[in-house]
Structures are given as C-alpha cells and as structure tokens.
Design an enzyme around this catalytic site. Structure first.
Site, PDB file in Angstrom:
ATOM      1  N   ARG A 317     -28.143  15.239   8.246  1.00  0.00           N
ATOM      2  CA  ARG A 317     -28.904  14.021   8.510  1.00  0.00           C
ATOM      3  C   ARG A 317     -28.157  12.786   8.022  1.00  0.00           C
ATOM      4  O   ARG A 317     -28.419  11.675   8.486  1.00  0.00           O
ATOM      5  CB  ARG A 317     -30.284  14.121   7.833  1.00  0.00           C
ATOM      6  CG  ARG A 317     -31.217  13.007   8.197  1.00  0.00           C
ATOM      7  CD  ARG A 317     -32.665  13.377   7.946  1.00  0.00           C
ATOM      8  NE  ARG A 317     -32.908  13.859   6.606  1.00  0.00           N
ATOM      9  CZ  ARG A 317     -34.100  14.292   6.171  1.00  0.00           C
ATOM     10  NH1 ARG A 317     -35.122  14.310   6.996  1.00  0.00           N
ATOM     11  NH2 ARG A 317     -34.250  14.725   4.936  1.00  0.00           N
ATOM     12  N   VAL A 439     -36.024  11.818  16.085  1.00  0.00           N
ATOM     13  CA  VAL A 439     -35.478  13.134  15.739  1.00  0.00           C
ATOM     14  C   VAL A 439     -35.051  13.196  14.278  1.00  0.00           C
ATOM     15  O   VAL A 439     -34.903  12.181  13.598  1.00  0.00           O
ATOM     16  CB  VAL A 439     -34.296  13.489  16.663  1.00  0.00           C
ATOM     17  CG1 VAL A 439     -34.734  13.496  18.113  1.00  0.00           C
ATOM     18  CG2 VAL A 439     -33.148  12.494  16.471  1.00  0.00           C
ATOM     19  N   GLU A 440     -34.864  14.442  13.794  1.00  0.00           N
ATOM     20  CA  GLU A 440     -34.443  14.729  12.417  1.00  0.00           C
ATOM     21  C   GLU A 440     -35.348  14.066  11.381  1.00  0.00           C
ATOM     22  O   GLU A 440     -34.879  13.550  10.365  1.00  0.00           O
ATOM     23  CB  GLU A 440     -32.977  14.324  12.203  1.00  0.00           C
ATOM     24  CG  GLU A 440     -32.002  15.195  12.983  1.00  0.00           C
ATOM     25  CD  GLU A 440     -30.558  14.973  12.584  1.00  0.00           C
ATOM     26  OE1 GLU A 440     -30.307  14.121  11.709  1.00  0.00           O
ATOM     27  OE2 GLU A 440     -29.670  15.639  13.135  1.00  0.00           O
ATOM     28  N   GLY A 441     -36.636  14.104  11.625  1.00  0.00           N
ATOM     29  CA  GLY A 441     -37.597  13.494  10.722  1.00  0.00           C
ATOM     30  C   GLY A 441     -38.018  12.134  11.237  1.00  0.00           C
ATOM     31  O   GLY A 441     -37.254  11.170  11.112  1.00  0.00           O
TER      32      GLY A 441
END
Length: 805
Positions: A317, A439-441
């Site tokens: 991330r 995306v990714e949180g």
C-alpha cells in the site's frame, strides 16, 4: 505475590481497574491488523521530540545500475507501444503484443528474487517503474502493478513453504501464470470479519488419490486481473467440523492458492471500473476441492490469513497507489503549467491571471509533497521496515491530493480537457481518480479508523505496553507491568506538555531543528507541533478512553495532524537530498505554509469538539495561545511557485522528472512542443507587445523589426540615460538634466545632446535617419539665431521630430 508498594496499592491499582473497564473490546482482526508491520518515523513524531538529524542522514532511495538500465530500456520500449486512446475506445484491453512483451521482460516478477527467475528489484525501483508507466497509461500501470503488490507473489515470498516457492514463483516471474487475489466478498466489502466465503476441512479425491483437503466456496468481486488470471489467491473462513486437524472447529481467516482450471472455478466476466479498461471482474468457486498444501504457508498458517494480508499490505500500500498518485500530480503540474503558458485570453497567457496562478501553486505543492512522501517511504521499505501506519498515510493523502490536482488541472484546461479525443491527456486520468480513492482501503475508512486508530497504538511509546499489561490474565503480573509503564507514560506526557506550552508561547523559535540549513525554521515549527500533537493525543486518549474509537471525526482530525507532520518531514528531506537548491526553496516554503495552516486548523477543530469542554478550552489556551497564526501561503509565494510551472528551468525539471513524454503527434507531445517554442520566442513577443502589436507593420513602425530593403529604420534605437552613473552629486545630476533639456553643453558618448534628438531617435520615421538629422540640425541653428545674448536657449522641436511623433 510480593507486597504492593504505596504507589501500586493506592494509585496504580485503582487506575488499573478503571483502565480495564475503559479499554474497548478489540476484535481478532483488529488485533492482527495492529500487530502487522512495524513503525519508523511515525513513532518519532509521536514522541514529541523527533530526531531530525537521524532523518536527514537516512540514505535516500537510489536505483542500481541494473534498475536504471531496465527503466531506460524495456520500460521506455513498453511506453512506446502504448496508445491510451486505442486501449480505451477501440481494443478495450492492452494489445496482444503488449501482453507478450510484459511477460517476456518479466514485468510481473519485479519483486521476485533473482534465484526464482525474477528481477529482484527494490521497492524504489518498483515505484519508479509504476510511476513512469502510469504517466503514459493507467491501464498498463495497473496491469504491471498488481502482481507486484498485494498478491500471491509477495505472500509466497513472505509466508510460503519452500515447495510452494519453487513451484509458483518461477512461473509468476516469467508470466506463465498471471495471478490475482480475491479478498472482497460480495456482501462484506471492507469488513473482512464479515466475509461469507468458506472453506471446510474434509477428505476428497485429488489426482486419483484420497487426501485431506479443503472444500471451498467463494464469491469475490472487484478483483483486478481476475478475468485473465491463471492462479487465484483466495481468502476464506476455515472450519473443521469433523476435527480432522484436531483443535478448534473455527480456525479463522485462511489463504490458499487455486488454479483457475480447477473444477468449480469461474472466471472471465468483466467489470468496467470507472471507464478504465484494465482487467477486473468477479471470481467464483463452487465446491472447489484442493489439497491441504494449497494453503499458503501450509498447515501452520491456518487462521493467520488476516495477519498475512495486513503484513503484505503494509508494504504494497505504500508503493502502488502513491506511485500512481505521484505520477498524476506531477503530470497535471507539467501539463497545466505548459498549457497556461501557451493558452492566451484577453491578450495574455492565462497563467498570468491570479485565479489560475492559485491553482498552479496548489499543483506545484501537491507534486512536490506527494513525491517527497513516496521517496521517503520507499527508502524506509528498502531499509527493511514495513511501516503499516505510514503506508496508510501515503495511500490516503497521495490519492486525495491526486484528486485535488486533477480537479485543478481540469478547471484550468476547461473545454480542452472536457471534450474527449486522442489529444485529451486528462480525461482518462479524471475518470480514474475514484478507483484510486476506493481500492486498498477506502479513503473514508482509512482516514477515520486506520491512520490514528492504529497509529496511536502502534506508534505511541507506551500505549501498546499498557494495553498488553491490561490484557494479561495474571492480574498481579499485569498490575506490576502496568505500574512500571504507566508512570513512565505520565512523566513523558508532563515533559511534552511543558515543552509544547513553551514552544507554543514562543512561536517555536527555541525548538530543535537539526542541521537543515535554510529549512531550520520549518523544522522548528514541526518540532513544536509534534510536541503539541503528542500532548493532544494523550489528553484525548486519557479523557475519552475507548469512546475515542467511536469518535471518528476526532480520530480523523488527529490522523490528519500525524499525516501532515509526516508529509512535511518528507518535503524537508527531499529538499535536503536534492542538494538544498535555493531555487527549490519556494516549493518547500509553499508546502510548509499550506501544511502548517492545516495542522493548526485540525488541532483547533479537535479542541473545539472535545466533549470535555473545560479540557478543550485549556488545551487551546496552552497550545494555540494566539489562535490560528498560520493562515496559509501568501499571494506572492503562490505566484512565485506558479511562475516555476510557467517557465522552463532546472527546478521545474526536477519537479516533473520521471514522466513519460508524449509520442509524436499526440496531444501531450504537441503541448510540449508548443511550450518549448513559446518559451523560445518569448523575448521577441515581449518586444512586439511593447511596440503596440504583433504584426510586422506595427513592429516596423515601433522599431522592433528592421526591413531587409527599402526605406525605414536601419538600426535599433539606443537606450537613453538622463545622466551618467559617474555623476554622483545632486548638483552634477541637475546640471546634466539641464544640459539635456536645452541641448547645450558637451555631448556624452552614446547619449543625444538635446530633447530634439531624443524625440527624433525615439520614434523613427519612414524618411530614414539622415533626413531626421538634417532637419534637426536646421531647427537647432534657427533656435540659436532667434535668441538674444544672455537669454536662455529656447526649447524647440524640429519639424522632422514633430512628424515622427
């Protein structure tokens, strides 16, 4: 049990019991997320006394010779093969030759070690490659990025067995297998604990043998590369109802690798994420049986899936989306500055209007700060850290600043960016912004729950130890540990309070700054606000306890303060690492002015919204005694930074470095060519404007253009100086002026002797200089004859000069 001391009996034990009741219940997924990764500079900021010299001495991220060669070779070739308009509106996918090329050149194996057939690149090289490709095509960048980020490759390297690594990593490195990872359940979204995907331990047939395995059922969506993947990573909740493995029935979240051709697996359908044409779609499995060795890491890693994911995410991330965002902020700064210089309205480049300059200043600051944070985070990753909180900070703030920059760029370009076509270099980027936000949180979740929620526990010097003492099942041992760490915590907070009060009331002029040259005043302010943040965080944690978990807006503001401290630290380090260039200092000043204004605003909002109002008033009085003193950058500073984008210079080149340039004939190449040409002819255009127009006839009359033949001006006029610099006295200057007015006195070389000659040479006429001189001299002689002895000489304008004027 040893006898309790007076402090333990009468102070620590009541506090211990109160804290046990106030401590909120923590789910298993929360505990695993907090324990994943580690800390780095974020922990220094939480202490209230960051060591700036240690940060500045941290080696900056660098590319090796092999990494630079790959960037100069295969990456350049790949970008030359990409036509974003064709990808989006004709093929709806990468061309087959591009897919073949990325496999052959091992783009999918950048992070896989060399002895498994990969490239073995560093985090910084991975980031630089993704950044460069994304400035050319977002679809290609995502396709290359995902296998090297959160996916089977990284999970195998971190947790896989030797047999799994030997089997899968060479195939992933050379592209024989394309991976994807299925985490998001159809009904759970960001709530991993609520996933409905299941795995049941059972016996079944595998390659003709009866083996212990897993029967999987899953329904995942939004899976990048899912439609084309040949090997799937799947997260599910594992149960052992028959006790085949022994132990508990519910074993927790587990990860497994499944081949896409396994019976029961369904792939191939596509989502269309915000009109972006990278491969994305659902993956499903119905009664899919796989052997037990399909679990990543084997049987010992059963139930460890969430910790494994958070550990991998703490690194990935911090690379993927920050790299895309860095490219977007730099590209918008580059193109918008060039466009504002080329495009004219009302007879001026639009970059000269203050409304546009305000947007350009924000673009310059965002490009500088986001890339500074990316570089510093990559340096930490390459040093062996896995800073989970910093990765969350970078994911949220990089994508938010990307959104701000793209919106500003669209505002300045206006219709140029609204009308889509092959020459529109912003339209696709504008549509892609929501993907990065989600995306990714998702950003709302990241800001409100993760940055400060996890940061306070992981980065605080004492809070994690206190929580472990409170959770200890041995009460006596827990009280002993709590007593030791709690009073150290109290001393730490008291020292920070005095230091924060002193720095706040003195404006931070006595704060520690390290050896940072002209950036020392900025580091003093960061030291001040680091201490203020540490005290504010302790007060909020102490007064609200577990209720702070539910006060998401307060938690978000505290997270913003921590994030700004980190990003501004990165900006100072970037300026230091790039050689402390004086020409780059306005960019640092602008970034600091914007960031310090945000810091004060968020702290003031925290104090204004604390449920305990007297505590909020006291904190505001101690920490912001004069209210908000940092109101943002001055107009002059914004204009200076805007000019950096409007003019070619080494500073501008450093700001927008590492981007793919336009291909011949496309919109970006046309803009860059026009920008270079406008800059080249800028001095001539300025002279033409001063002459009253931009056509050749007006220029000839104004003396800015010399005809090649025929009558007219044969030489440019000399600049006239009213007096020589060598004449210093007031009387001498007065005499020189008087002589120039009346035409008397000794002529100085390079200066006309009279006002008549000044008028004649100022505005040339079509009769040429010889005719002007004859008429001028005749007029001068006539003026002298008409005067009597002793009378002052008259001011006479010649006929020739009158006609010329």
């Amino acid at each position: 049990m040893a006898e309790l001391t007076f402090r333990q009996k009468w102070l620590s034990r009541p506090l211990y019991r109160w804290a046990q009741k106030a401590l909120p219940a923590m789910s298993e997924t929360e505990r695993e997320a907090i324990q994943a990764g580690d800390t780095w500079w974020d922990a220094q900021l939480f202490t209230g006394r960051p060591d700036w010299d240690s940060l500045l001495q941290t080696p900056p991220a660098r590319l090796t010779a092999a990494e630079q060669a790959f960037l100069d070779g295969p990456v350049q070739t790949l970008c030359g093969m990409l036509d974003d308009w064709r990808i989006h509106w004709q093929d709806h996918d990468l061309p087959p030759e591009v897919w073949r090329y990325v496999r052959e050149q091992k783009f999918f194996g950048m992070i896989i070690p060399r002895h498994y057939g990969g490239l073995g690149f560093s985090a910084f090289a991975h980031s630089e490659i993704v950044r460069y490709i994304s400035s050319r095509s977002g679809t290609a960048a995502v396709t290359v990025m995902v296998p090297n980020s959160l996916g089977p490759g990284e999970l195998l390297m971190l947790f896989g067995t030797d047999e799994q690594r030997e089997r899968w990593l060479p195939r992933l490195a050379d592209g024989r297998d394309i991976p994807c990872f299925g985490l998001t359940s159809a009904d759970a979204g960001s709530d991993a604990a609520g996933m409905t995907d299941t795995g049941v331990v059972c016996r079944g047939q595998w390659e003709g043998r009866d083996v212990v395995g897993l029967r999987l059922n899953w329904d995942k969506r939004y899976i990048t590369l899912g439609p084309v993947a040949t090997v799937l990573g799947v997260a599910f909740k594992l149960t052992d109802p028959d006790g085949i493995l022994g132990g508990e029935r519910d074993r927790g979240i587990t990860l497994a690798l499944v081949s896409a051709d396994t019976p029961g697996v369904t792939t191939g359908e596509r989502h269309l994420p915000s009109m972006q044409f990278f491969q994305n779609g659902p993956i499903r499995g119905r009664d899919v049986f796989v052997p037990l060795d399909a679990i990543i890491g084997g049987e010992p890693m059963i139930g460890q899936g969430w910790r494994m994911l958070m550990t991998a995410l703490s690194a990935g991330r911090g690379i993927s989306l920050p790299s895309l965002s860095s490219a977007a902020t730099a590209l918008t700064a580059h193109t918008t500055g060039a466009y504002a210089r080329v495009r004219e309205q009302f007879g001026l480049p639009i970059g000269k209007f203050e409304g546009v300059q305000e947007k350009l200043g924000a673009l310059a600051a965002n490009a500088y700060v986001v890339d500074a944070g990316r570089r510093m985070t990559c340096a930490a990753l390459d040093a062996g850290h896995k800073p989970s909180v910093i990765s969350a900070i970078m994911k949220y703030h990089a994508t938010e600043r990307m959104r701000e920059s793209v919106n500003h760029a669209m505002d300045v370009h206006a219709g140029k960016a609204v009308i889509d076509g092959p020459s529109n270099y912003l339209g696709s980027l504008y549509r892609a912004v929501p993907v990065g936000i989600t995306v990714e949180g998702a950003n709302i979740l990241t800001r409100n729950l993760i940055v400060f929620g996890q940061g306070a526990i992981r980065c605080h010097p004492y809070l994690m130890d206190e929580m472990q003492a409170l959770a200890d099942t041995d009460k006596a041992r827990g009280l002993q540990a709590f007593d030791e760490v709690f009073w150290r915590h109290i001393g730490h907070t008291a020292g920070n309070t005095v230091r924060a009060w002193w720095h706040s009331w003195t404006g931070g002029i006595f704060a520690r700054a390290g050896r940072a040259g002209k950036a020392r005043p900025h580091l003093r302010q960061l030291t001040r606000y680091s201490a203020v943040f540490a005290v504010t965080a302790d007060v909020c944690l102490g007064s609200l306890g577990g209720a702070l978990k539910r006060k998401e807006m307060l938690s978000a503001r505290l997270g913003d303060v921590l994030s700004e401290l980190y990003l501004l630290s990165a900006a100072v380090k970037r300026w230091h690492d790039e050689g402390r260039e004086a020409a780059d200092l306005p960019l640092l000043d602008l970034s600091m002015a914007r960031g310090l204004a945000t810091l004060e605003a968020r702290l003031d909002e925290v104090y204004a919204n604390l449920p305990n109002r007297p505590l909020g008033w006291m904190l505001r009085f101690l920490m912001l005694p004069l209210g908000r003193r940092h109101t943002g950058p001055s107009d002059a500073l914004v204009q200076r930074c805007a000019e950096l984008l409007l003019t070619r210079s080494p500073t501008r080149d450093r700001l927008v470095a590492g981007l793919a340039r336009g291909r011949p004939g496309d919109g970006l190449a046309t803009l860059e060519s026009a920008f270079a040409q406008v800059e080249a002819v800028a001095p001539l255009v300025d002279r033409l404007r001063k002459a009253g127009g931009l056509d050749l006839e007006t220029a000839a009359r104004g003396g800015c253009s010399t005809p090649r033949s025929g009558p007219g001006c044969s030489r440019p006029r000399r600049p006239w100086r009213p007096w020589s610099p060598s004449i210093r006295s007031r009387r001498g200057r007065w005499k020189a002026k008087r002589k120039a007015r009346v035409g008397g006195g000794r002529r100085r070389r390079g200066r006309p002797a009279s006002r008549l000659s000044r008028a004649a040479t100022r505005t040339p006429c079509s009769q040429g200089m010889p005719g002007i001189r004859r008429r001028r001299n005749a007029a001068r002689r006539a003026a002298r004859r008409s005067t009597w002895p002793g009378a002052p000489r008259a001011r006479v304008r010649s006929e020739a000069s009158t006609r010329c004027s």
